[in-house]
Design an enzyme around this catalytic site. Structure first.
Site, PDB file in Angstrom:
ATOM      1  CB  SER A 136      -0.899   0.018   1.245  1.00 33.63           C
ATOM      2  OG  SER A 136      -1.560   1.266   1.401  1.00 33.63           O
ATOM      3  CE1 TYR A 138      -3.402  -1.774   5.649  1.00 33.55           C
ATOM      4  CE2 TYR A 138      -3.375   0.469   4.791  1.00 33.55           C
ATOM      5  CZ  TYR A 138      -3.485  -0.895   4.581  1.00 33.55           C
ATOM      6  OH  TYR A 138      -3.687  -1.383   3.308  1.00 33.55           O
TER       7      TYR A 138
END
Length: 254
Positions: free
Chosen positions: A139, A152
């Site tokens: 990501s 995250y």
């Protein structure tokens, strides 16, 4: 650049296949003639996908070692694979570090880091023999941190670091290691699972002109995995045009 012509003989394990990018990747590879082992926890969704596109459904939780061992045996018994696409992962919560919830961090670590490690480790003998490919979907959260994203950010940064180390460790074995780093992708479940309500999830994409879709990312995965064996697309950042950086997203209220 042309892609390899022998895709009918190619085979892949794709995790996170019950929804989103993983599911779209299964469809994209199957459309090109690949044998695809579709892996996720939700067996009923996998069976539906398998009936639709001809993938091989293998229900498994990659955060559980026994499931990973069984998966590797199943794949080997059916001829093995030359490509692993690690799509399984996810985010949970938007708490700041001061309010961090242990369970959320543990979920993200298991889903994004430990699951990727376990399955890659289990399939490496097959992948080395095939001089194949490991493709990890990380990501842009691995590239730039943001408030409320520390858990995250940490998980995806760790997965990125692992990917880079694997490339160095396996280059002499002929293994390609590819990293795809998507920005804002609108899928049915990612933001919903992270935020816990449909309205909050919808707000993530509100006013954004054409967020990426799972199919957009799957097409990049398909291309990278199908490129000639000597071509290694080390890392690919893919964002919607409206997103110049994690902190720079254009919204046009409608």
């Amino acid at each position: 650049m042309t892609t390899t012509n022998s895709t009918s003989s190619r085979s892949a394990v794709v995790t996170g296949a019950s929804s989103g990018i993983g599911q779209a990747t299964v469809r994209a590879l199957r459309a090109q003639g690949w044998t695809v082992f579709a892996v996720a926890r939700r067996a009923e969704r996998l069976e539906s996908l398998a009936a639709e596109c001809g993938a091989i459904a293998v229900p498994a939780d990659v955060s559980v070692q026994a499931d990973v061992d069984s998966l590797a045996e199943t794949v080997l018994a059916q001829g093995g694979v030359d490509t692993l696409v690690n799509c399984a992962g996810g985010a949970r919560g938007t708490e700041t570090w001061a309010d961090a919830i242990d369970e959320n961090w543990e979920f993200m670590w298991q889903a994004n880091v430990m699951g990727t490690m376990r399955l890659t480790r289990a399939l490496l003998p097959q992948l080395r023999e095939a001089r194949g490919t490991v493709l990890n979907v990380t990501s842009t959260a691995a590239l730039a941190s943001y408030e409320g994203g520390s858990g995250y950010n940490a998980a995806k940064a760790a997965e990125r670091a692992m990917t880079q180390a694997l490339r160095l460790e396996e280059v002499e074995n002929g293994l390609r290691v590819i990293e795809i780093l998507p920005g804002l992708v609108q899928t049915e479940e990612f933001s919903l699972r992270r935020l816990g309500s449909q309205s909050a999830a919808d707000n993530v994409y509100a006013g954004v002109d054409h967020p990426l879709t799972a199919e957009d990312v799957a097409e990049v995965i398909r291309y990278a995995a199908s490129a000639p064996a000597h071509v290694n697309l080390d890392e690919i950042v893919i964002r919607p045009q409206a997103q110049a950086a994690n902190h720079k997203l254009i919204r046009n209220a409608k």
